[in-house]
Design an enzyme around this catalytic site. Structure first.
Site, mmCIF file in Angstrom:
data_model
loop_
_atom_site.group_PDB
_atom_site.id
_atom_site.type_symbol
_atom_site.label_atom_id
_atom_site.label_comp_id
_atom_site.label_asym_id
_atom_site.label_seq_id
_atom_site.Cartn_x
_atom_site.Cartn_y
_atom_site.Cartn_z
ATOM 1 N N SER A 24 0.852 -1.190 0.000
ATOM 2 C CA SER A 24 0.000 0.000 0.000
ATOM 3 C C SER A 24 0.890 1.243 0.000
ATOM 4 O O SER A 24 2.050 1.175 -0.384
ATOM 5 C CB SER A 24 -0.945 -0.001 1.211
ATOM 6 O OG SER A 24 -1.903 1.043 1.076
ATOM 7 N N ASN A 25 0.342 2.386 0.430
ATOM 8 C CA ASN A 25 1.118 3.630 0.429
ATOM 9 C C ASN A 25 0.655 4.520 1.577
ATOM 10 O O ASN A 25 -0.195 4.129 2.356
ATOM 11 C CB ASN A 25 0.945 4.330 -0.927
ATOM 12 C CG ASN A 25 -0.518 4.563 -1.253
ATOM 13 O OD1 ASN A 25 -1.198 5.304 -0.534
ATOM 14 N ND2 ASN A 25 -1.041 3.901 -2.273
ATOM 15 N N ASP A 26 1.193 5.760 1.624
ATOM 16 C CA ASP A 26 0.961 6.596 2.808
ATOM 17 C C ASP A 26 -0.261 7.503 2.699
ATOM 18 O O ASP A 26 -0.420 8.415 3.499
ATOM 19 C CB ASP A 26 2.203 7.472 3.042
ATOM 20 C CG ASP A 26 3.403 6.611 3.415
ATOM 21 O OD1 ASP A 26 4.503 6.858 2.889
ATOM 22 O OD2 ASP A 26 3.206 5.659 4.225
ATOM 23 N N SER A 27 -1.095 7.264 1.706
ATOM 24 C CA SER A 27 -2.249 8.155 1.562
ATOM 25 C C SER A 27 -3.203 8.031 2.753
ATOM 26 O O SER A 27 -3.587 6.941 3.142
ATOM 27 C CB SER A 27 -3.010 7.810 0.274
ATOM 28 O OG SER A 27 -4.203 8.566 0.205
#
Ligand code: PMT
Length: 401
Positions: free
Chosen positions: A209-212
């Site tokens: 995933s990512n840091d959004s």
């Protein structure tokens, strides 16, 4: 914006009065002067001294306790109000407001108030659903008073239902959006907004995933709604409070998001892709948790490309539809963003530098450059994501739709 204002906070007799102490502190922290007015019933739950200690202002509980002969408390309060908030607002106070009753300091001052009034109905579910309360709420809306949806959850009576006072931080978010100078330029438009990061599963317990955080997308959804749009918010998992009054579709993977966007776009007027969509996913997702291989320290995962959602939608959009994308870049921001806008057939791309930790992912602030198909560029200062969202919605209303 919700700052440097003289706010009058009216609290009436609900167990939720304790939450108004936090609401008071949040409003003061934002740089406002807050005067509290309590109904007699409210003082049964929290003392005026508590509110006075926090607000460092006179707390009004009685029309006839005046500080000087020339004071007429309810008029003094009303005339010095830039913005009035009634939270919690009981059925009784709502009924008085809807029928012009002025038999105590709160109802009298509210009747004399010409500033914007925001009301947070707070009561037992059955009281909220009572035809009389519904009629009074309708009357207040017709009178131009803004009411916030009550929260649903565990009530003091020991059961679940609608009628809880929303959390103070959500009330402040709602007030900030309501106070925006946004015209109803999206009235009648159906707009899809995507937010947050996708999760691409490796196995049942692991994912890419990512840091959004979703903050940018949620701000856009709220402002678009304030501008009159019917909003469909498609969101990855976030820790944010969910906006009310709009359809929310929870998604996990890019594939799920793609299907949801395709389904909804057919009869939508536009799409704003603020979500951080993974470009790749694991070639295979294991059905069971992958065990460590003690003989080998390396773990290789083959990745395959995800569909480029906004590009696919950009290909099929009709001339009366619009597609806005974001560009999250760490270098050559404007050049890379312009390339993406052209390649993905976007009407507008919003470029942000995600290498700067003070803006972009998970920050409350952002700085963007709007890049149009005709090459025009508009750069914003570093400001709140709510302010950025407001400028984006204004740009869409003025130049895209
Ligand atoms: O959520 P926050 O914490 O508030 O952070 C906000 C944000 C940084 C996530 C937001 O401002 C932002 O930049 N969102 C886009 C992030 C992203 O995926 O950018 P990108 O340059 O990788 O993708 C370009 C565009 O294509 C984006 O509109 C993206 O949604 C879209 N995309 C990307 C990949 C993919 N497979 N399908 C897509 O549609």
């Amino acid at each position: 914006m919700l700052t440097n204002k003289k706010i009058t906070l009216y609290v009436s007799g609900s167990i939720a009065v304790y939450k108004s102490l936090s609401l008071l502190r949040l409003l003061i922290k934002k740089g406002n002067q807050v005067t509290v007015v309590m109904t007699k019933a409210a003082t049964e739950f929290v003392t005026p001294l508590t509110f006075m200690t926090l607000s460092k202002q006179t707390v009004y509980t009685d029309e006839f306790k005046v500080e000087s002969a020339s004071d007429v408390n309810h008029i003094k309060i009303a005339d010095e109000t830039d913005l009035a908030i009634v939270a919690p607002a009981t059925a009784d106070l709502i009924a008085k407001m809807a029928n012009g009753i002025a038999d105590d300091i709160a109802s009298s001052a509210l009747l004399a108030t010409t500033a914007p009034i925001y009301v947070v109905p707070t009561m037992n579910t059955h009281m909220l659903e009572n035809p009389a309360t519904k009629r009074n709420i309708r009357t207040l809306r017709e009178d131009g008073i803004q009411l916030m949806d009550s929260a649903t959850g565990f009530l003091a009576e020991g059961y679940e239902g609608k009628g809880r006072m929303p959390e103070p931080v959500d009330i402040v978010s709602w007030l900030e959006v309501m106070e925006l100078s946004v015209t109803k330029q999206l009235q009648g438009k159906k707009i899809i907004v995507t937010a947050g990061g996708t999760k691409e599963r490796i196995d049942p317990v692991r994912y890419l995933s990512n840091d959004s955080s979703g903050k940018m997308g949620y701000a856009i959804a709220r402002v678009a709604q304030r501008a009159g749009a019917e909003v469909i918010l498609m969101t990855g998992k976030t820790s944010l409070s969910r906006p009310t009054g709009m359809k929310i579709i929870d998604i996990e993977s890019a594939a799920e998001l793609f299907n949801a966007v395709k389904d909804a776009f057919t009869d939508a007027d536009g799409l704003i892709m603020a979500a951080a969509v993974a470009d790749f996913r694991p070639l295979t997702t294991a059905k069971q948790k992958i065990k460590k291989n003690d003989d080998n320290d390396l773990m290789n995962i083959s990745l395959t490309k995800n569909p480029d959602i906004v590009a696919e939608i950009g290909k099929i959009k009709r001339s009366n539809q619009f597609v806005v994308g974001f560009a999250a870049e760490t270098n050559d921001l404007l050049e890379n963003a312009t390339k993406k806008m052209l390649k993905k057939h976007l009407d507008l791309i919003v470029a942000n530098d995600v290498a700067n930790i003070n803006i972009g992912f998970n920050s409350d602030d952002n700085q963007v450059t709007f890049i149009f198909k005709n090459g025009q560029q508009i750069q914003t200062p570093i400001e709140s994501k709510l302010a950025i969202a407001t400028e984006l919605i204004n740009v869409i209303g003025e130049q895209i739709i």
